[in-house]
Scaffold this motif. Structure first.
Motif, PDB file in Angstrom:
ATOM      1  N   PHE A  43       0.829  -1.209   0.000  1.00 21.59           N
ATOM      2  CA  PHE A  43       0.000   0.000   0.000  1.00 21.59           C
ATOM      3  C   PHE A  43       0.861   1.256   0.000  1.00 21.59           C
ATOM      4  N   LEU A  86      -1.213   4.385  -1.206  1.00 23.56           N
ATOM      5  CA  LEU A  86      -2.574   4.162  -0.705  1.00 23.56           C
ATOM      6  C   LEU A  86      -2.585   4.021   0.807  1.00 23.56           C
ATOM      7  N   GLU A  87      -3.666   4.504   1.405  1.00 20.99           N
ATOM      8  CA  GLU A  87      -3.916   4.235   2.820  1.00 20.99           C
ATOM      9  C   GLU A  87      -4.379   2.790   2.968  1.00 20.99           C
ATOM     10  N   PRO A 128      -6.817   0.076   3.437  1.00 24.76           N
ATOM     11  CA  PRO A 128      -8.281   0.091   3.294  1.00 24.76           C
ATOM     12  C   PRO A 128      -8.973  -0.496   4.521  1.00 24.76           C
ATOM     13  N   ASP A 164     -13.141   1.356   0.265  1.00 22.97           N
ATOM     14  CA  ASP A 164     -11.685   1.530   0.189  1.00 22.97           C
ATOM     15  C   ASP A 164     -11.048   0.417  -0.644  1.00 22.97           C
ATOM     16  N   GLU A 177     -11.714   0.814  -4.354  1.00 17.54           N
ATOM     17  CA  GLU A 177     -10.902   1.893  -4.926  1.00 17.54           C
ATOM     18  C   GLU A 177      -9.458   1.455  -5.120  1.00 17.54           C
ATOM     19  N   ALA A 178      -8.957   0.644  -4.205  1.00 15.55           N
ATOM     20  CA  ALA A 178      -7.558   0.208  -4.288  1.00 15.55           C
ATOM     21  C   ALA A 178      -7.356  -0.890  -5.326  1.00 15.55           C
TER      22      ALA A 178
END
Length: 424
Positions: A165, A170-171, A173, A178, A181-182
């Motif tokens: 991540f 990316l944060e 999820p 989340d 989106e990832a």
């Protein structure tokens, strides 16, 4: 059926409680019974302690410790494997030949109680019952009687490969949104966002059911009279997994992948998160990916947060004869002591079910798992739970292979499951 959360509200205080130390991790605890009972007790135990050598050593020492205080009781622990456990136990009960005591889960307790395969254990733990967390006793209670000594508490939560991540910007999820989106971002790097194990070797309690619960669905209706997994919530849960698979967010081999951590897509760095991970599995992932690479977080959230976690119950079977009952009670009394549970949960890396036993460790991992207890569901106790699970699993595999849509898979599985209910 109403979800009975295993939120142990008093667990946060458990770390402050003291306990009696009982030696090093390989020693067996000291038995507390008076040595006046006699008989022969056979117990089937499954590999909750993952290290095979430590598991065998612990139970050998446990046998000797108990028998030293109860010289007229022959206590035999027979170590089993999880493979085909339901078939093995059911066959033993049907033949009235097998263990006096067996380790089971709450949903199994409901099934075996329904066919008269279990005996209540209230008398064995009367003096200790108030020392257990209420949720563990409730999970073992059927029709106002306790049908198993809660010996340890399982809980699972989300494990992340944080490097994946971080490298993707990316944060970590935390919700279904989340994850969706990832998924395409990681797919461009040939990495799937979610590990999903569809093999029938793996219980649905660790695969599809948590997503069903997160969608707000359930396996059975509240009164247990009908199937509920073919609801809009159930279809939404399965469609979420299929949509991820279509965009590369779940590996194409998900329907047949082994549940073993070793060699799994996540252990090879090909998957970014695992939604249901226990402490022993976390250690295996870190062994493959690096100590700092894998971190734990809270259970994922769809409509609600949910994960799987339940107590392991030491149940007294109907195979136990009346003239051997006190010997079996003595063993169960021994297994319910704080001293025994402290040693066992440390070796097994599980949580205690008693308020007077400390957590088996400290730090971020234990904090994450402790927090996950609030959202843990112990399966859905029902006499047909295991049969329904076995019926549903192949249809989920068919959906993962692309042979059926989410709605078709669950509709056809529900038809078969309703047939099971009508015969149960």
């Amino acid at each position: 059926m109403t979800h009975r959360l295993l939120g142990i509200t008093a667990l946060a205080a458990a770390t402050a409680l003291t306990m009696t130390a009982c030696g090093n991790s390989s020693s067996a605890p000291v038995a507390q019974t008076d040595g006046e009972v006699s008989g022969e007790v056979t117990m089937w135990m499954y590999p909750v302690i993952k290290d095979e050598a430590k598991n065998r050593e612990f139970w050998e020492k446990t046998e000797k410790a108990f028998e030293s205080e109860n010289p007229d009781v022959d206590f035999n622990v027979e170590l089993q494997t999880f493979d085909k456990r339901d078939t093995q136990i059911s066959a033993a009960l049907a033949a009235n030949s097998g263990p006096d005591i067996v380790m089971i889960t709450p949903d199994q307790a409901s099934t075996y109680h329904e066919v008269g395969g279990l005996l209540p254990v209230d008398e064995a733990i009367d003096d200790e019952k108030d020392s257990f967390y209420t949720s563990g006793i409730e999970a073992a209670t059927i029709e106002d009687q306790v049908y198993g000594v809660p010996m340890f508490q399982n809980v699972n939560t989300t494990a992340y490969n944080k490097e994946i991540f971080e490298e993707a910007g990316l944060e970590l999820p935390k919700t279904w949104e989340d994850i969706k989106e990832a998924a395409p971002i990681l797919a461009e790097k040939d990495i799937s966002v979610l590990e999903y194990v569809g093999s029938p070797e793996q219980t649905l309690n660790l695969t599809f059911y948590p997503f069903l619960w997160q969608a707000g669905g359930s396996i059975f209706t509240e009164d247990g009279s009908d199937i509920a997994f073919d609801s809009p919530e159930g279809i939404e849960a399965l469609q979420f997994i299929l949509d991820l698979q279509e965009m590369g967010g779940v590996v194409q081999s998900a329907g047949t992948d082994s549940p073993a951590i070793e060699g799994s897509p996540m252990a090879r760095g090909q998957v970014a998160l695992r939604a249901t991970t226990s402490l022993p599995e976390l250690a295996q992932l870190r062994g493959a990916l690096g100590e700092e690479t894998v971190v734990l977080g809270e259970p994922l959230e769809g409509e609600v947060q949910a994960t799987f976690g339940n107590p392991g119950l030491m149940a007294l079977t109907s195979i136990n004869e009346e003239d051997n009952r006190q010997a079996a009670y003595a063993v169960l009394d021994f297994l319910s002591t704080a001293e025994f549970q402290s040693e066992f949960t440390k070796l097994a890396s599980n949580f205690p079910t008693r308020t007077d036993v400390e957590l088996p460790g400290t730090g971020p991992d234990y904090e994450a798992l402790e927090a996950a207890l609030e959202y843990a569901i112990p399966g859905e106790p029902h006499a047909a739970a295991r049969q329904v699970m076995a019926a549903l699993a192949p249809y989920l595999q068919s959906a993962l292979r692309g042979d059926l849509s989410a709605e078709e898979a669950l509709t056809q599985a529900a038809e078969e499951a309703r047939g099971i209910l009508s015969r149960t």
